[in-house]
Design a protein around this motif. Sequence first.
Motif, PDB file in Angstrom:
ATOM      1  N   VAL A 282     -60.221  34.976 -33.562  1.00 34.32           N
ATOM      2  CA  VAL A 282     -59.084  35.406 -34.614  1.00 34.32           C
ATOM      3  C   VAL A 282     -58.196  36.594 -34.107  1.00 34.32           C
ATOM      4  O   VAL A 282     -57.033  36.431 -34.542  1.00 34.32           O
ATOM      5  N   ALA A 283     -58.711  37.532 -33.445  1.00 27.40           N
ATOM      6  CA  ALA A 283     -57.848  38.700 -33.071  1.00 27.40           C
ATOM      7  C   ALA A 283     -56.966  38.273 -32.186  1.00 27.40           C
ATOM      8  O   ALA A 283     -55.859  39.058 -31.830  1.00 27.40           O
TER       9      ALA A 283
ATOM     10  N   THR B  59     -63.706  30.828 -43.844  1.00 32.19           N
ATOM     11  CA  THR B  59     -64.614  31.138 -45.186  1.00 32.19           C
ATOM     12  C   THR B  59     -65.919  31.470 -45.074  1.00 32.19           C
ATOM     13  O   THR B  59     -66.783  31.245 -45.973  1.00 32.19           O
ATOM     14  N   PHE B  60     -66.168  32.304 -43.976  1.00 25.35           N
ATOM     15  CA  PHE B  60     -67.360  32.922 -43.995  1.00 25.35           C
ATOM     16  C   PHE B  60     -67.088  34.633 -44.123  1.00 25.35           C
ATOM     17  O   PHE B  60     -67.455  35.449 -44.823  1.00 25.35           O
ATOM     18  N   THR B  61     -66.292  34.893 -43.294  1.00 22.86           N
ATOM     19  CA  THR B  61     -65.741  36.506 -43.314  1.00 22.86           C
ATOM     20  C   THR B  61     -64.455  36.726 -43.594  1.00 22.86           C
ATOM     21  O   THR B  61     -63.645  37.581 -43.451  1.00 22.86           O
ATOM     22  N   MET B  62     -63.608  35.749 -44.030  1.00 24.07           N
ATOM     23  CA  MET B  62     -62.296  35.625 -44.542  1.00 24.07           C
ATOM     24  C   MET B  62     -61.232  36.068 -43.275  1.00 24.07           C
ATOM     25  O   MET B  62     -60.608  36.825 -43.787  1.00 24.07           O
ATOM     26  N   GLN B  63     -61.516  35.704 -42.148  1.00 20.86           N
ATOM     27  CA  GLN B  63     -60.731  36.328 -41.252  1.00 20.86           C
ATOM     28  C   GLN B  63     -59.384  35.646 -41.263  1.00 20.86           C
ATOM     29  O   GLN B  63     -59.205  34.377 -41.317  1.00 20.86           O
ATOM     30  N   ILE B  64     -58.181  36.433 -41.286  1.00 26.44           N
ATOM     31  CA  ILE B  64     -56.931  36.103 -41.092  1.00 26.44           C
ATOM     32  C   ILE B  64     -56.468  35.769 -39.916  1.00 26.44           C
ATOM     33  O   ILE B  64     -56.342  36.602 -39.048  1.00 26.44           O
ATOM     34  N   GLN B  65     -55.480  34.842 -39.820  1.00 27.44           N
ATOM     35  CA  GLN B  65     -54.947  34.331 -38.275  1.00 27.44           C
ATOM     36  C   GLN B  65     -53.563  34.740 -38.730  1.00 27.44           C
ATOM     37  O   GLN B  65     -52.784  34.187 -39.549  1.00 27.44           O
ATOM     38  N   ASP B  66     -52.760  35.059 -37.481  1.00 20.04           N
ATOM     39  CA  ASP B  66     -51.242  35.385 -37.770  1.00 20.04           C
ATOM     40  C   ASP B  66     -50.798  33.600 -37.747  1.00 20.04           C
ATOM     41  O   ASP B  66     -50.143  33.471 -36.441  1.00 20.04           O
ATOM     42  N   ILE B  67     -50.430  33.329 -38.851  1.00 15.72           N
ATOM     43  CA  ILE B  67     -49.932  32.064 -38.820  1.00 15.72           C
ATOM     44  C   ILE B  67     -48.371  31.835 -38.293  1.00 15.72           C
ATOM     45  O   ILE B  67     -47.832  30.944 -37.520  1.00 15.72           O
ATOM     46  N   ARG B  68     -47.556  32.965 -38.546  1.00 16.73           N
ATOM     47  CA  ARG B  68     -46.078  33.046 -38.073  1.00 16.73           C
ATOM     48  C   ARG B  68     -46.286  33.008 -36.582  1.00 16.73           C
ATOM     49  O   ARG B  68     -45.353  32.333 -35.807  1.00 16.73           O
TER      50      ARG B  68
ATOM     51  N   ALA C  18     -75.889  31.004 -31.616  1.00 18.86           N
ATOM     52  CA  ALA C  18     -74.476  30.970 -30.995  1.00 18.86           C
ATOM     53  C   ALA C  18     -74.003  32.441 -31.031  1.00 18.86           C
ATOM     54  O   ALA C  18     -73.125  32.634 -31.959  1.00 18.86           O
ATOM     55  N   PRO C  19     -74.555  33.414 -30.053  1.00 23.24           N
ATOM     56  CA  PRO C  19     -74.134  34.819 -30.584  1.00 23.24           C
ATOM     57  C   PRO C  19     -72.703  35.064 -30.204  1.00 23.24           C
ATOM     58  O   PRO C  19     -71.984  35.921 -31.124  1.00 23.24           O
ATOM     59  N   GLN C  20     -72.099  34.050 -29.613  1.00 27.14           N
ATOM     60  CA  GLN C  20     -70.499  34.397 -29.409  1.00 27.14           C
ATOM     61  C   GLN C  20     -69.717  34.236 -30.726  1.00 27.14           C
ATOM     62  O   GLN C  20     -68.840  35.047 -31.297  1.00 27.14           O
ATOM     63  N   ILE C  21     -70.397  33.017 -31.501  1.00 28.89           N
ATOM     64  CA  ILE C  21     -69.422  32.804 -32.590  1.00 28.89           C
ATOM     65  C   ILE C  21     -69.683  33.912 -33.702  1.00 28.89           C
ATOM     66  O   ILE C  21     -69.018  34.449 -34.582  1.00 28.89           O
ATOM     67  N   ARG C  22     -71.140  34.305 -33.777  1.00 29.51           N
ATOM     68  CA  ARG C  22     -71.619  35.350 -34.798  1.00 29.51           C
ATOM     69  C   ARG C  22     -70.906  36.526 -34.538  1.00 29.51           C
ATOM     70  O   ARG C  22     -70.523  37.025 -35.306  1.00 29.51           O
ATOM     71  N   ARG C  23     -70.816  37.031 -33.196  1.00 33.64           N
ATOM     72  CA  ARG C  23     -69.961  38.350 -33.212  1.00 33.64           C
ATOM     73  C   ARG C  23     -68.699  38.038 -33.275  1.00 33.64           C
ATOM     74  O   ARG C  23     -68.000  38.816 -34.421  1.00 33.64           O
ATOM     75  N   SER C  24     -67.921  36.807 -33.135  1.00 37.14           N
ATOM     76  CA  SER C  24     -66.618  36.845 -33.241  1.00 37.14           C
ATOM     77  C   SER C  24     -66.208  36.477 -34.798  1.00 37.14           C
ATOM     78  O   SER C  24     -65.103  37.157 -35.562  1.00 37.14           O
ATOM     79  N   MET C  25     -67.069  36.098 -35.807  1.00 38.50           N
ATOM     80  CA  MET C  25     -67.025  36.140 -37.203  1.00 38.50           C
ATOM     81  C   MET C  25     -67.422  37.253 -37.686  1.00 38.50           C
ATOM     82  O   MET C  25     -67.493  37.372 -38.932  1.00 38.50           O
ATOM     83  N   GLY C  26     -68.181  38.208 -37.242  1.00 39.61           N
ATOM     84  CA  GLY C  26     -68.581  39.317 -37.563  1.00 39.61           C
ATOM     85  C   GLY C  26     -69.766  39.330 -38.582  1.00 39.61           C
ATOM     86  O   GLY C  26     -69.877  39.956 -39.580  1.00 39.61           O
ATOM     87  N   ILE C  27     -70.805  38.269 -38.358  1.00 39.04           N
ATOM     88  CA  ILE C  27     -71.816  37.972 -39.483  1.00 39.04           C
ATOM     89  C   ILE C  27     -72.729  39.300 -39.229  1.00 39.04           C
ATOM     90  O   ILE C  27     -73.164  39.397 -37.854  1.00 39.04           O
ATOM     91  N   GLN C  28     -73.256  39.678 -40.329  1.00 39.80           N
ATOM     92  CA  GLN C  28     -74.236  40.796 -40.399  1.00 39.80           C
ATOM     93  C   GLN C  28     -75.772  40.315 -40.425  1.00 39.80           C
ATOM     94  O   GLN C  28     -75.672  38.954 -41.195  1.00 39.80           O
TER      95      GLN C  28
END
Length: 376
Positions: free
Chosen positions: A110-111, A134-143, A331-341
């Motif tokens: 997302v970053a 809808t897990f960690t509410m990550q915002i993407q830059d839509i514009r 899937a550690p890459q997804i977990r890390r990317s989504m910031g799941i604790q």
Amino acid sequence: MVSLIGVSTLFSFESYQDFLDERAKGAAGIVYSRVRNPTRDALEAKIAFLEQADHAIGFASGMGAISTALLALLKAGDHLLIAMCCYGPTRALCDILLGRLGIEVEYFDVAESHDLSGRIKPNTRAIYLESPGTFTMQIQDIRAVTRLARAHNIVTIIDNTWATPLYQQPITLGVDVVVHTATKYIAGHSDVTAGMLACNADLYRIIQPVAEILGGTLAPDDAYLVMRGLRTLAIRLERQGATALALARWLQSRPEVQRVYHPGLPDFPGYELAASQMSGTSGLFSVALHPPAPDAAQHAFVNALSYFSIGVSWGGFESLIMPIGDSYREAPQIRRSMGIQDEMYRISVGLESLADLIADLEWGFAARKAVLARME
Ligand SMILES: Cc1ncc(COP(=O)(O)O)c(C=O)c1O
């Protein structure tokens, strides 16, 4: 006010010529309910209006809308860029089905959404967003995404379920196709599974025939239930959003809480971006506790709650809670990317009073603490 539900699967005619004339209208003809139905029409018109789109299509589920969009817009050899934080079954659709069809799927963190230019290939055909996730509410830059996509003739799709069309209108930010699980806030009463898709006239001409062939369109009774929910969406969302934000702030004051993931909190990464894209916040957020408690204490926490039910889904009138700390362990890459604790809960705030919900969580914290004390 009169509400008509056209339950008929077919529409009959005075003469064969009348039938031929109606059938000649193609997707606009009222001949057979899988293709067009007056009750679904009414709902589709309302969603198209809210999303500022030319057309909308009602589906039997959110996944029906998502799968139809992707299958309609992609073909073998195409490249799809998709946000890592997307809904699990959307990922499964991409990995299993699209992969099998020869479509290349690439996930991005997302970053990266403010500049995806390094990931664009000559065969990139679509970019798929889910903002907020809808897990960690990550915002993407839509514009930023739509600006880049338009320059490369790439179609953009967004899952707009979290914000609903009341708080975010992605088409006004340049997105081409908006998908929803209307099962959540739009219907709002946890009594109907439904999906919606909204787009402009050009893409409708591509997507509608695929919706018709795949056959997952929304049944008239269900379309009526979604419309009934839609009537109170604004007041439900206002109340649920306000309660959720107040609850999120209260959680921030608790010693057990490590972090609250809510785009309406000023210390949330993406807070300003969220505020520039959305006019409000809904009732779904997550919270991480520390130090992470063993499973028995996590279970005790949620088991002790009475207003929050333990259950999947979200966006209904009753509050829900779900431990999500175990998600994507494989899937550690997804977990890390989504910031799941390790100890994390997703909370969907309903229409209950803030005081009741706070008292309930206090009770849960006490139960968690009691189990931790016994373990010492
Ligand atoms: C963000 C998101 N998109 C899509 C879906 C799929 O919706 P449905 O269950 O209506 O197929 C869900 C379901 O939970 C979801 O949370």
